[in-house]
Design a protein around this motif. Structure first.
Motif, PDB file in Angstrom:
ATOM      1  N   GLY A  39       0.784  -1.235   0.000  1.00 20.74           N
ATOM      2  CA  GLY A  39       0.000   0.000   0.000  1.00 20.74           C
ATOM      3  C   GLY A  39       0.811   1.277   0.000  1.00 20.74           C
ATOM      4  N   CYS A  40       2.041   1.210  -0.507  1.00 23.00           N
ATOM      5  CA  CYS A  40       2.894   2.409  -0.522  1.00 23.00           C
ATOM      6  C   CYS A  40       2.433   3.426  -1.567  1.00 23.00           C
ATOM      7  CB  CYS A  40       4.346   2.029  -0.808  1.00 23.00           C
ATOM      8  SG  CYS A  40       5.136   1.143   0.561  1.00 23.00           S
ATOM      9  N   GLY A 248      21.589  -0.015   7.490  1.00 25.02           N
ATOM     10  CA  GLY A 248      21.023   1.032   8.346  1.00 25.02           C
ATOM     11  C   GLY A 248      19.958   1.865   7.691  1.00 25.02           C
ATOM     12  N   THR A 249      19.374   1.336   6.609  1.00 25.38           N
ATOM     13  CA  THR A 249      18.237   2.038   5.993  1.00 25.38           C
ATOM     14  C   THR A 249      17.160   2.271   7.039  1.00 25.38           C
ATOM     15  OG1 THR A 249      18.679   1.099   3.811  1.00 25.38           O
ATOM     16  CG2 THR A 249      16.392   1.748   4.277  1.00 25.38           C
ATOM     17  N   GLN A 250      16.629   3.519   7.087  1.00 26.90           N
ATOM     18  CA  GLN A 250      15.605   3.746   8.098  1.00 26.90           C
ATOM     19  C   GLN A 250      14.680   4.912   7.745  1.00 26.90           C
ATOM     20  OE1 GLN A 250      17.695   5.192  11.906  1.00 26.90           O
ATOM     21  NE2 GLN A 250      19.326   4.227  10.707  1.00 26.90           N
ATOM     22  N   ILE A 251      13.514   4.880   8.359  1.00 28.12           N
ATOM     23  CA  ILE A 251      12.510   5.929   8.206  1.00 28.12           C
ATOM     24  C   ILE A 251      12.393   6.610   9.561  1.00 28.12           C
ATOM     25  CG2 ILE A 251      10.092   6.441   7.663  1.00 28.12           C
ATOM     26  CD1 ILE A 251      10.116   3.802   5.973  1.00 28.12           C
ATOM     27  N   GLU A 257      12.715   9.885  16.158  1.00 24.27           N
ATOM     28  CA  GLU A 257      12.699   8.432  16.371  1.00 24.27           C
ATOM     29  C   GLU A 257      12.695   7.670  15.046  1.00 24.27           C
ATOM     30  OE1 GLU A 257       9.046   9.238  18.572  1.00 24.27           O
ATOM     31  OE2 GLU A 257       9.742   7.821  20.094  1.00 24.27           O
ATOM     32  N   SER A 258      13.455   6.585  14.999  1.00 24.87           N
ATOM     33  CA  SER A 258      13.454   5.719  13.817  1.00 24.87           C
ATOM     34  C   SER A 258      12.267   4.781  13.926  1.00 24.87           C
ATOM     35  CB  SER A 258      14.756   4.928  13.741  1.00 24.87           C
ATOM     36  OG  SER A 258      15.837   5.836  13.588  1.00 24.87           O
ATOM     37  N   VAL A 259      11.293   4.895  13.035  1.00 20.91           N
ATOM     38  CA  VAL A 259      10.061   4.103  13.123  1.00 20.91           C
ATOM     39  C   VAL A 259      10.180   2.785  12.359  1.00 20.91           C
ATOM     40  CG1 VAL A 259       8.625   6.154  13.473  1.00 20.91           C
ATOM     41  CG2 VAL A 259       8.955   5.267  11.166  1.00 20.91           C
ATOM     42  N   ILE A 270      11.637  -1.628   3.711  1.00 20.96           N
ATOM     43  CA  ILE A 270      10.957  -1.319   4.970  1.00 20.96           C
ATOM     44  C   ILE A 270       9.921  -0.238   4.669  1.00 20.96           C
ATOM     45  CG2 ILE A 270      12.873  -1.972   6.475  1.00 20.96           C
ATOM     46  CD1 ILE A 270      13.517   1.030   6.766  1.00 20.96           C
ATOM     47  N   THR A 271       8.816  -0.249   5.402  1.00 24.57           N
ATOM     48  CA  THR A 271       7.728   0.686   5.086  1.00 24.57           C
ATOM     49  C   THR A 271       7.196   1.327   6.359  1.00 24.57           C
ATOM     50  OG1 THR A 271       6.172  -1.154   5.233  1.00 24.57           O
ATOM     51  CG2 THR A 271       6.971  -0.592   3.036  1.00 24.57           C
ATOM     52  N   ALA A 272       6.572   2.495   6.169  1.00 19.79           N
ATOM     53  CA  ALA A 272       5.916   3.165   7.300  1.00 19.79           C
ATOM     54  C   ALA A 272       4.842   4.096   6.747  1.00 19.79           C
ATOM     55  CB  ALA A 272       6.931   3.963   8.125  1.00 19.79           C
TER      56      ALA A 272
END
Ligand code: ING
Length: 304
Positions: A39-40, A248-251, A257-259, A270-272
């Motif tokens: 659902g991105c 270290g890929t991150q959102i 804060e890294s979610v 990775i998704t958010a």
């Protein structure tokens, strides 16, 4: 009505020197399909996402160097990526080596583009902070010749009205410089997209190597919090042509804060679901720039 932007950070594992553009594009399309399934709205790829990180080698044959550059975007190799993203109604950020002829002069940049859900390029950024060196330095285990192969970016740090919010871009070493985020913060950015290729080992300062992962997270979390913006940082990771690179890929939320954080050094999505209004409370209090900034005292920052 909250403005939710569902983001896929599409980390890539190593890209081998022998891997063709078509083979890499297949990996990117696999990420698009996985992201669509989750659902991105938007997918973020790494810096120089179409080739191996070629600045690790000294090359004095310009034709060889130029074989790593895209002479058009989209071109024959990348058109399938644009078409699939459009079919899946996905926007995306793509990092690549840009070769362009402007006013009869050949220009070369470390570039990213932001492509909308209809497959149109709505924004471009050219890397401003080029790390490394311009001449061959044989003492190094590997080179870092971005200052040789790319010009300093000439587009500034623009922020685009896109995907219902204010979206900015930068690339790799840019993320280490607070000015990068602040220039976008002063344009009310709500999400900064960036890709990176970061070797574990930094030949001029091996004592820093143990902190590579920590510094990567530190600079992006600080940039996010201090400018009340989301930051999406996406690695090209793993042992690429004999050079280990950090993941270290991150959102990261405007809270700092890294979610979501990648847990491998391979192709990993990775998704958010990112609420673009999450930074508002910070922009209206601790980082209310209009009320609290004191630019008259910052002059040293812009003096060369
Ligand atoms: N890579 C690295 C980065 O800024 C680097 C350069 C490596 C700087 C290690 C400091 C330590 O993440 C790129 N491509 O900018």
């Amino acid at each position: 009505m909250p403005r939710i932007l569902t983001v896929g950070a599409a980390q890539l594992g190593p890209i081998a020197l022998t891997e063709t553009r078509a083979q890499v594009v297949e990996r990117l399309i696999a990420h698009l399909r996985e992201a669509a399934g989750r659902g991105c709205d938007l997918v973020v790829f790494p810096e120089l996402a179409l080739t191996t990180f070629f600045p690790r080698w000294f090359m004095d044959d310009q034709a060889k160097v130029d074989s790593f550059f895209e002479h058009e975007m989209p071109g024959p190799d990348t058109q399938p990526l644009f078409a699939e993203a459009k079919r899946l109604r996905l926007a995306f950020y793509l990092g690549y080596a840009e070769l362009t002829v402007e006013k009869g002069q050949t220009r070369r940049f470390n570039t990213s583009v932001l492509v909308d859900k209809q497959g149109a390029i709505l924004g471009k950024y050219r890397k401003i902070h080029l790390p490394g060196h311009a001449e061959n330095e044989p003492w190094r285990a590997f080179q870092h010749l971005e200052k040789r192969y790319f010009e300093t970016g000439d587009l500034g740090f623009p922020v685009f009205d896109a995907l219902g919010g204010r979206i900015g871009m930068c690339i790799c070493n840019d993320r280490r410089w607070p000015e990068t985020y602040r220039v976008m913060g002063l344009q009310d950015v709500e999400m900064v997209l960036l890709g990176y290729n970061t070797p574990v080992h930094n030949p001029p300062a091996p004592e820093h190597d143990r902190l590579g992962w920590f510094h990567n997270q530190l600079v992006m979390q600080a940039g996010a919090y201090q400018n009340a913006t989301w930051v999406v940082g996406v690695a090209k990771a793993g042992n690429e042509e004999g050079v280990p690179m950090i993941g270290g890929t991150q959102i990261i939320a405007p809270t700092g804060e890294s979610v979501a954080v990648a847990v491998t050094e391979e192709d990993e999505l990775i998704t958010a679901a990112c609420d673009l209004d999450l930074g508002k409370s910070y922009k209206q209090s601790v980082f209310d720039f209009a009320r609290h900034r004191e630019p008259a005292h910052y002059r040293l920052i812009i003096e060369s």
